[in-house]
Design a protein around this motif. Sequence first.
Motif, PDB file in Angstrom:
ATOM      1  N   VAL A  53       0.829  -1.209   0.000  1.00  0.00           N
ATOM      2  CA  VAL A  53       0.000   0.000   0.000  1.00  0.00           C
ATOM      3  C   VAL A  53       0.863   1.259   0.000  1.00  0.00           C
ATOM      4  O   VAL A  53       0.508   2.267  -0.632  1.00  0.00           O
ATOM      5  CB  VAL A  53      -0.946  -0.004   1.222  1.00  0.00           C
ATOM      6  CG1 VAL A  53      -1.760   1.271   1.275  1.00  0.00           C
ATOM      7  CG2 VAL A  53      -1.860  -1.220   1.171  1.00  0.00           C
ATOM      8  N   ARG A 101      -9.536   2.438  -1.292  1.00  0.00           N
ATOM      9  CA  ARG A 101      -8.563   2.515  -0.203  1.00  0.00           C
ATOM     10  C   ARG A 101      -8.990   3.566   0.817  1.00  0.00           C
ATOM     11  O   ARG A 101      -9.336   4.694   0.457  1.00  0.00           O
ATOM     12  CB  ARG A 101      -7.184   2.884  -0.745  1.00  0.00           C
ATOM     13  CG  ARG A 101      -6.149   3.151   0.354  1.00  0.00           C
ATOM     14  CD  ARG A 101      -4.822   3.592  -0.228  1.00  0.00           C
ATOM     15  NE  ARG A 101      -3.839   3.879   0.811  1.00  0.00           N
ATOM     16  CZ  ARG A 101      -2.591   4.298   0.575  1.00  0.00           C
ATOM     17  NH1 ARG A 101      -2.173   4.467  -0.674  1.00  0.00           N
ATOM     18  NH2 ARG A 101      -1.771   4.554   1.578  1.00  0.00           N
ATOM     19  N   ASP A 103      -7.096   4.750   4.321  1.00  0.00           N
ATOM     20  CA  ASP A 103      -5.868   4.504   5.087  1.00  0.00           C
ATOM     21  C   ASP A 103      -5.154   3.297   4.466  1.00  0.00           C
ATOM     22  O   ASP A 103      -4.847   3.320   3.294  1.00  0.00           O
ATOM     23  CB  ASP A 103      -6.186   4.300   6.566  1.00  0.00           C
ATOM     24  CG  ASP A 103      -6.821   5.549   7.194  1.00  0.00           C
ATOM     25  OD1 ASP A 103      -6.427   6.663   6.786  1.00  0.00           O
ATOM     26  OD2 ASP A 103      -7.695   5.402   8.062  1.00  0.00           O
ATOM     27  N   GLY A 104      -4.959   2.221   5.221  1.00  0.00           N
ATOM     28  CA  GLY A 104      -4.260   1.059   4.674  1.00  0.00           C
ATOM     29  C   GLY A 104      -5.177  -0.052   4.223  1.00  0.00           C
ATOM     30  O   GLY A 104      -4.698  -1.103   3.778  1.00  0.00           O
ATOM     31  N   ALA A 105      -6.489   0.132   4.339  1.00  0.00           N
ATOM     32  CA  ALA A 105      -7.446  -0.922   3.985  1.00  0.00           C
ATOM     33  C   ALA A 105      -7.784  -0.863   2.502  1.00  0.00           C
ATOM     34  O   ALA A 105      -8.161   0.185   1.984  1.00  0.00           O
ATOM     35  CB  ALA A 105      -8.715  -0.785   4.820  1.00  0.00           C
ATOM     36  N   LEU A 153     -16.630  -0.408   6.001  1.00  0.00           N
ATOM     37  CA  LEU A 153     -15.336  -0.851   6.490  1.00  0.00           C
ATOM     38  C   LEU A 153     -15.439  -1.216   7.961  1.00  0.00           C
ATOM     39  O   LEU A 153     -15.857  -0.410   8.784  1.00  0.00           O
ATOM     40  CB  LEU A 153     -14.290   0.257   6.298  1.00  0.00           C
ATOM     41  CG  LEU A 153     -12.857  -0.084   6.710  1.00  0.00           C
ATOM     42  CD1 LEU A 153     -12.312  -1.236   5.868  1.00  0.00           C
ATOM     43  CD2 LEU A 153     -11.955   1.146   6.582  1.00  0.00           C
ATOM     44  N   GLY A 155     -12.805  -2.696  10.711  1.00  0.00           N
ATOM     45  CA  GLY A 155     -11.391  -3.016  10.860  1.00  0.00           C
ATOM     46  C   GLY A 155     -10.682  -2.737   9.553  1.00  0.00           C
ATOM     47  O   GLY A 155     -10.724  -1.627   9.037  1.00  0.00           O
ATOM     48  N   ASP A 156     -10.070  -3.768   8.988  1.00  0.00           N
ATOM     49  CA  ASP A 156      -9.417  -3.640   7.684  1.00  0.00           C
ATOM     50  C   ASP A 156     -10.194  -4.351   6.584  1.00  0.00           C
ATOM     51  O   ASP A 156      -9.680  -4.511   5.472  1.00  0.00           O
ATOM     52  CB  ASP A 156      -7.990  -4.212   7.748  1.00  0.00           C
ATOM     53  CG  ASP A 156      -7.057  -3.348   8.582  1.00  0.00           C
ATOM     54  OD1 ASP A 156      -7.291  -2.124   8.655  1.00  0.00           O
ATOM     55  OD2 ASP A 156      -6.109  -3.903   9.174  1.00  0.00           O
ATOM     56  N   ALA A 157     -11.417  -4.783   6.872  1.00  0.00           N
ATOM     57  CA  ALA A 157     -12.186  -5.575   5.913  1.00  0.00           C
ATOM     58  C   ALA A 157     -13.326  -4.753   5.316  1.00  0.00           C
ATOM     59  O   ALA A 157     -14.141  -4.171   6.046  1.00  0.00           O
ATOM     60  CB  ALA A 157     -12.740  -6.826   6.584  1.00  0.00           C
ATOM     61  N   TRP A 158     -13.385  -4.729   3.994  1.00  0.00           N
ATOM     62  CA  TRP A 158     -14.461  -4.049   3.281  1.00  0.00           C
ATOM     63  C   TRP A 158     -15.581  -5.030   2.948  1.00  0.00           C
ATOM     64  O   TRP A 158     -15.328  -6.196   2.643  1.00  0.00           O
ATOM     65  CB  TRP A 158     -13.951  -3.461   1.969  1.00  0.00           C
ATOM     66  CG  TRP A 158     -13.118  -2.226   2.071  1.00  0.00           C
ATOM     67  CD1 TRP A 158     -11.754  -2.149   2.005  1.00  0.00           C
ATOM     68  CD2 TRP A 158     -13.597  -0.886   2.230  1.00  0.00           C
ATOM     69  NE1 TRP A 158     -11.358  -0.841   2.118  1.00  0.00           N
ATOM     70  CE2 TRP A 158     -12.464  -0.038   2.255  1.00  0.00           C
ATOM     71  CE3 TRP A 158     -14.859  -0.314   2.364  1.00  0.00           C
ATOM     72  CZ2 TRP A 158     -12.563   1.340   2.396  1.00  0.00           C
ATOM     73  CZ3 TRP A 158     -14.962   1.061   2.508  1.00  0.00           C
ATOM     74  CH2 TRP A 158     -13.831   1.873   2.523  1.00  0.00           C
TER      75      TRP A 158
END
Length: 269
Positions: A53, A101, A103-105, A153, A155-158
């Motif tokens: 990323v 995207r 942040d980092g997700a 979103l 956590g980090d999961a879409w």
Amino acid sequence: MKHSALPLLLCALLLLAGCGKEEPLNWTPTPATPTPSPSIPAEDEAWWTGVDVDLLPTELGDEPYVDGDVSYRVYAAAPERDLLLYEVRCAPYEGAQYLLRLDGALGEPLRLEEALPDGQCSLAWGDYDGDGTEEYALTLTQETGTGLTLCELEGDAWTFHTYAPADYSAELSSLLSFHYEGGTVTLRYGGDAASYTLGPEESGPAAPLEDFSQVAFFTPSGDSLSASFGAGAVIGDRNVYFALVLASVDYDGEGFTLSDLRLLSTPGV
């Protein structure tokens, strides 16, 4: 003594001859190490899997990031939300994968057989289902119809929920009544009606419009979603639009429905 030495001599000759024979059938040869060759991901794979990323561009107009046959460019951006949509291409394929995207997700809400021209996907955000957490809205306009995707979103999961042309077209078809008599087409919803009279050069026949996606617009505003659809009839071999359907789009966290419909009459085109 001479005769007794003969068997020993024959055995020695046989042993020497055996050194040149083929290996036994149960001998397994060591396979040769294949020479590595360049390859590209399959068309049905996620081309962006494993991307770093931190190497991706972060602003519209930035140079694309290229990793072998795969390139990443910023297609749309909402800097005030740190929200980016990348167009991911992989040679030699014609299609594109669109990568969201925050942040980092990273997550992939769209995958198309042909890349979009610029400006055909917009970004918005709001608490559309009223659960206290914002969702992100992607509105896509293309030749195959307009669609709406809400992105959540955790956590980090879409997760992605799409209101596709087939979904809202079926819903509108079930809500609007169609009547054709004496050369006049009439649409009705509740107490509203819109009519169109065929001209002298229009021989018909007239049939209900089943695809509402070609004249469709979704408008996010704050925490609400609204939509407008061109409505009419299929007369001969062309779509004739003579009405407009205005509606609210309700989202319950899993799916979509239309509410507060209004049917307005407009000039046919």
